[in-house]
Design an enzyme around this catalytic site. Structure first.
Site, PDB file in Angstrom:
ATOM      1  CG  ASN A  89      -1.594   1.252   1.222  1.00  0.00           C
ATOM      2  OD1 ASN A  89      -3.059   1.839   1.160  1.00  0.00           O
ATOM      3  ND2 ASN A  89      -1.395   1.569   2.275  1.00  0.00           N
ATOM      4  CE1 TYR A 153       0.608   7.561  -7.136  1.00  0.00           C
ATOM      5  CE2 TYR A 153      -0.694   7.738  -9.107  1.00  0.00           C
ATOM      6  CZ  TYR A 153      -1.091   7.626  -7.575  1.00  0.00           C
ATOM      7  OH  TYR A 153      -1.334   6.332  -6.616  1.00  0.00           O
TER       8      TYR A 153
HETATM    9  N1  LIG Z   1      -5.487   8.241  -2.223  1.00  0.00           N
HETATM   10  C1  LIG Z   1      -5.572   8.454  -3.211  1.00  0.00           C
HETATM   11  O1  LIG Z   1      -6.900   9.607  -3.817  1.00  0.00           O
HETATM   12  C2  LIG Z   1      -5.367   7.349  -3.910  1.00  0.00           C
HETATM   13  C3  LIG Z   1      -6.276   6.468  -5.437  1.00  0.00           C
HETATM   14  C4  LIG Z   1      -5.500   5.726  -5.672  1.00  0.00           C
HETATM   15  C5  LIG Z   1      -4.495   5.107  -5.445  1.00  0.00           C
HETATM   16  N2  LIG Z   1      -3.804   5.985  -4.359  1.00  0.00           N
HETATM   17  C6  LIG Z   1      -2.702   4.901  -3.628  1.00  0.00           C
HETATM   18  O2  LIG Z   1      -3.313   3.636  -2.041  1.00  0.00           O
HETATM   19  C7  LIG Z   1      -2.108   4.131  -1.670  1.00  0.00           C
HETATM   20  C8  LIG Z   1      -2.408   4.584  -0.211  1.00  0.00           C
HETATM   21  O3  LIG Z   1      -1.582   6.219  -0.909  1.00  0.00           O
HETATM   22  P1  LIG Z   1      -2.506   7.651   0.189  1.00  0.00           P
HETATM   23  O4  LIG Z   1      -3.773   8.135  -0.154  1.00  0.00           O
HETATM   24  O5  LIG Z   1      -3.389   6.533   1.386  1.00  0.00           O
HETATM   25  O6  LIG Z   1      -1.515   7.418   1.136  1.00  0.00           O
HETATM   26  P2  LIG Z   1      -1.099   8.146   1.859  1.00  0.00           P
HETATM   27  O7  LIG Z   1       0.532   9.527   1.952  1.00  0.00           O
HETATM   28  O8  LIG Z   1      -1.667   8.992   2.973  1.00  0.00           O
HETATM   29  O9  LIG Z   1      -0.248   7.158   3.114  1.00  0.00           O
HETATM   30  C9  LIG Z   1       1.003   6.665   2.078  1.00  0.00           C
HETATM   31  C10 LIG Z   1       1.703   6.021   2.694  1.00  0.00           C
HETATM   32  O10 LIG Z   1       2.899   5.595   2.573  1.00  0.00           O
HETATM   33  C11 LIG Z   1       4.094   5.602   3.078  1.00  0.00           C
HETATM   34  N3  LIG Z   1       5.507   5.762   2.358  1.00  0.00           N
HETATM   35  C12 LIG Z   1       5.855   6.255   1.443  1.00  0.00           C
HETATM   36  N4  LIG Z   1       6.274   5.726   1.725  1.00  0.00           N
HETATM   37  C13 LIG Z   1       7.738   4.712   2.064  1.00  0.00           C
HETATM   38  C14 LIG Z   1       8.312   4.126   2.197  1.00  0.00           C
HETATM   39  N5  LIG Z   1       9.220   4.527   1.186  1.00  0.00           N
HETATM   40  N6  LIG Z   1       8.448   2.902   2.983  1.00  0.00           N
HETATM   41  C15 LIG Z   1       7.557   2.761   3.691  1.00  0.00           C
HETATM   42  N7  LIG Z   1       6.406   3.482   3.881  1.00  0.00           N
HETATM   43  C16 LIG Z   1       6.183   4.686   2.241  1.00  0.00           C
HETATM   44  C17 LIG Z   1       3.957   7.550   4.304  1.00  0.00           C
HETATM   45  O11 LIG Z   1       4.926   7.492   4.968  1.00  0.00           O
HETATM   46  C18 LIG Z   1       2.431   7.044   4.062  1.00  0.00           C
HETATM   47  O12 LIG Z   1       2.474   6.345   5.396  1.00  0.00           O
HETATM   48  C19 LIG Z   1      -0.927   4.699  -2.615  1.00  0.00           C
HETATM   49  O13 LIG Z   1      -0.177   3.506  -3.113  1.00  0.00           O
HETATM   50  C20 LIG Z   1      -1.119   5.470  -3.405  1.00  0.00           C
HETATM   51  O14 LIG Z   1      -0.318   5.577  -4.381  1.00  0.00           O
HETATM   52  C21 LIG Z   1      -4.282   6.685  -3.452  1.00  0.00           C
END
Ligand SMILES: NC(=O)c1ccc[n+]([C@@H]2O[C@H](COP(=O)([O-])OP(=O)(O)OC[C@H]3O[C@@H](n4cnc5c(N)ncnc54)[C@H](O)[C@@H]3O)[C@@H](O)[C@H]2O)c1
Length: 248
Positions: A89, A153
């Site tokens: 994730n 991305y």
């Molecule tokens: N929020 C959206 O609209 C959305 C849409 C599609 C996909 N996503 C995907 O969902 C996933 C979660 O995103 P989110 O929206 O909860 O984001 P977020 O930024 O709230 O959380 C992401 C987490 O990943 C951690 N992280 C970043 N780099 C890291 C690393 N190198 N090692 C360990 N942890 C690390 C961060 O510290 C953070 O806690 C991601 O893969 C994102 O691409 C998000």
């Protein structure tokens, strides 16, 4: 809430924020125990407080580092037993264009979103093959269509979707299922940080078919389904949860 995840031991990367916390909550509510890890170790004590140390361990770890993955797996093994679910994730989504992104910044996104997913899957194979494991790779609608201003991305998430299919074929012989989840815009710190792209490439929530972003819990419901045995014949697929955004 059902208890269909009783006996599941799930590793969740990026567990300190946004959807990582929501996936953790849903999995534990359904009976799983969770090994959560993140670069942001400050979030750990609060998470253990909320979910209880019988249900969750939290570690600092970087998905780009194979040694951190090995540490996460052995800590999970020591606390709860052999992990049988992996949720890849962790991710970042900086606004960067093809024309202007530096090579270093491009590689950083690929390292975290793509290489991190590879390292996670590879590290968990020996555990997952012991008991019908399930890998859930968090991709995005950016793995199905493209967005301007998110060039690295989009590249990383299309790769995650392809890696999911290749891994599903390879690991079928080990009884390991591999699927992707493709969320649309979901209300987390990530989307709030990039909601207003320079070119307006991400539509305002009011212009989406459902006139709103998803809530993290709406994505976690799909993650829990893929972690559960209810999805036992599902592999190599993606669940798109985008309120009809990519249907347009
Ligand atoms: N929020 C959206 O609209 C959305 C849409 C599609 C996909 N996503 C995907 O969902 C996933 C979660 O995103 P989110 O929206 O909860 O984001 P977020 O930024 O709230 O959380 C992401 C987490 O990943 C951690 N992280 C970043 N780099 C890291 C690393 N190198 N090692 C360990 N942890 C690390 C961060 O510290 C953070 O806690 C991601 O893969 C994102 O691409 C998000």
């Amino acid at each position: 809430m059902t208890q269909r995840l009783t006996g599941k031991i799930a590793v969740i990367s990026g567990g300190a924020s946004g959807m990582g916390v929501s996936h953790t909550r849903r999995m534990i509510q359904e009976g799983a125990r969770v090994i959560s890890f993140d670069l942001n170790e400050g979030a750990g004590p609060q998470l253990v407080d909320e979910f209880g140390k019988d249900n969750l361990i939290f570690l600092r770890g970087d998905v780009r580092n194979a040694e951190d993955w090995a540490r996460v797996v052995s800590a999970g093994q020591a606390h709860f037993g052999t992990p049988n679910v992996l949720v890849n994730n962790a991710g970042i989504s900086p606004l960067q264009t093809l024309e202007k992104v530096s090579e270093e910044d491009y590689r950083r996104v690929i390292d975290i979103n793509q290489v991190g997913t590879f390292l996670g899957m590879q590290a968990l194979i020996p555990s997952l093959r012991q008991g019908g494991g399930s890998i859930i790779n968090i991709a995005s609608t950016a793995a199905l269509v493209a967005f301007a201003d998110l060039f690295p991305y989009v590249a990383s998430k299309w790769a995650v979707r392809g890696m999911t299919k290749a891994a599903a074929l390879e690991l079928a012989r080990d009884g390991i299922r591999v699927n992707a989840v493709c969320p649309g815009d979901t209300d987390t710190p990530m989307i709030r940080a990039i909601a207003h792209t320079p070119s307006g490439a991400l539509p305002p929530a009011a212009d989406l078919p459902f006139k709103r972003w998803a809530q993290p819990e709406e994505i976690s419901a799909a993650v829990a389904f893929l972690a559960s045995d209810e999805s036992s014949y599902m592999s190599g697929s993606e669940l798109v949860i985008d309120g009809a955004f990519t249907a347009q």
